[in-house]
Design a protein around this motif. Structure first.
Motif, short mmCIF file in Angstrom:
data_model
loop_
_atom_site.label_atom_id
_atom_site.label_comp_id
_atom_site.label_asym_id
_atom_site.label_seq_id
_atom_site.Cartn_x
_atom_site.Cartn_y
_atom_site.Cartn_z
N GLN A 177 -0.29 11.53 -53.51
CA GLN A 177 -0.56 12.53 -54.55
C GLN A 177 0.75 13.08 -55.10
O GLN A 177 0.88 13.28 -56.31
CB GLN A 177 -1.44 13.66 -54.00
N GLU A 207 -1.47 12.26 -49.01
CA GLU A 207 -0.75 13.43 -49.52
C GLU A 207 0.58 13.02 -50.17
O GLU A 207 0.89 13.47 -51.28
CB GLU A 207 -0.55 14.48 -48.43
N GLU A 253 -0.65 19.18 -59.43
CA GLU A 253 -1.04 18.07 -58.56
C GLU A 253 -1.68 16.92 -59.33
O GLU A 253 -1.77 15.81 -58.83
CB GLU A 253 -2.00 18.55 -57.46
N HIS A 254 -2.17 17.17 -60.53
CA HIS A 254 -2.80 16.15 -61.38
C HIS A 254 -3.99 15.47 -60.69
O HIS A 254 -4.28 14.31 -60.93
CB HIS A 254 -1.78 15.11 -61.87
N THR A 255 -4.71 16.23 -59.86
CA THR A 255 -5.90 15.67 -59.21
C THR A 255 -7.04 15.48 -60.21
O THR A 255 -8.00 14.78 -59.91
CB THR A 255 -6.39 16.56 -58.05
N ASP A 256 -6.92 16.07 -61.41
CA ASP A 256 -7.94 15.88 -62.45
C ASP A 256 -7.92 14.45 -62.99
O ASP A 256 -8.96 13.92 -63.38
CB ASP A 256 -7.75 16.89 -63.59
N LYS A 299 -6.22 11.71 -61.19
CA LYS A 299 -6.31 10.79 -60.04
C LYS A 299 -6.18 11.62 -58.78
O LYS A 299 -5.21 12.33 -58.58
CB LYS A 299 -5.18 9.75 -60.10
N CYS A 300 -7.19 11.52 -57.91
CA CYS A 300 -7.19 12.32 -56.69
C CYS A 300 -7.09 11.41 -55.47
O CYS A 300 -8.03 10.70 -55.13
CB CYS A 300 -8.47 13.16 -56.62
N TYR A 301 -5.93 11.44 -54.84
CA TYR A 301 -5.74 10.73 -53.57
C TYR A 301 -6.16 11.63 -52.42
O TYR A 301 -6.57 11.15 -51.38
CB TYR A 301 -4.27 10.33 -53.39
N THR A 302 -6.02 12.95 -52.61
CA THR A 302 -6.36 13.93 -51.59
C THR A 302 -6.49 15.30 -52.25
O THR A 302 -5.89 15.55 -53.28
CB THR A 302 -5.28 14.01 -50.50
N ARG A 303 -7.25 16.17 -51.63
CA ARG A 303 -7.32 17.58 -52.06
C ARG A 303 -6.56 18.47 -51.08
O ARG A 303 -6.65 19.69 -51.14
CB ARG A 303 -8.78 18.03 -52.15
#
Length: 98
Positions: A48, A45, A25-28, A30-34
């Protein structure tokens, strides 16, 4: 080497893979959503998912972040329940969006 990306809505939920393995997901970076990935509409979503596809394809988080809004609106928001694309497809789309 051409990568193969696929997404599906299964009985167990959303599944997105690259070459048969789960897409990071590469939330590390850039986080658009969890809340995980989604598609077929415009929102956090799908953003992301667009970002994760672009980071995986480009290997450049900063460039992926810049391209994400247009890629999400023109591609991810229009995916069907099941979708597939290759890295060559992404290259063609990015050339068209440039």
């Amino acid at each position: 080497m051409t990568k193969h990306y696929a997404g599906d809505r299964t009985i167990d939920g959303i599944v997105v893979t690259v070459d048969g393995e789960p897409l990071d997901e590469h939330t590390d970076s850039k986080c658009y959503t969890r809340n995980g990935f989604e598609w077929s509409y415009e929102g956090p979503e799908p953003s992301q998912l667009a970002y994760a596809l672009l980071v995986d394809h480009l290997g450049d988080p900063a460039r992926a972040e810049g391209l994400q809004p247009a890629f999400m609106r023109s591609v991810v928001a229009n995916f069907q329940n099941e979708w597939e694309m290759t890295s060559a497809d992404i290259d063609r789309i990015l050339a068209r969006l440039a």
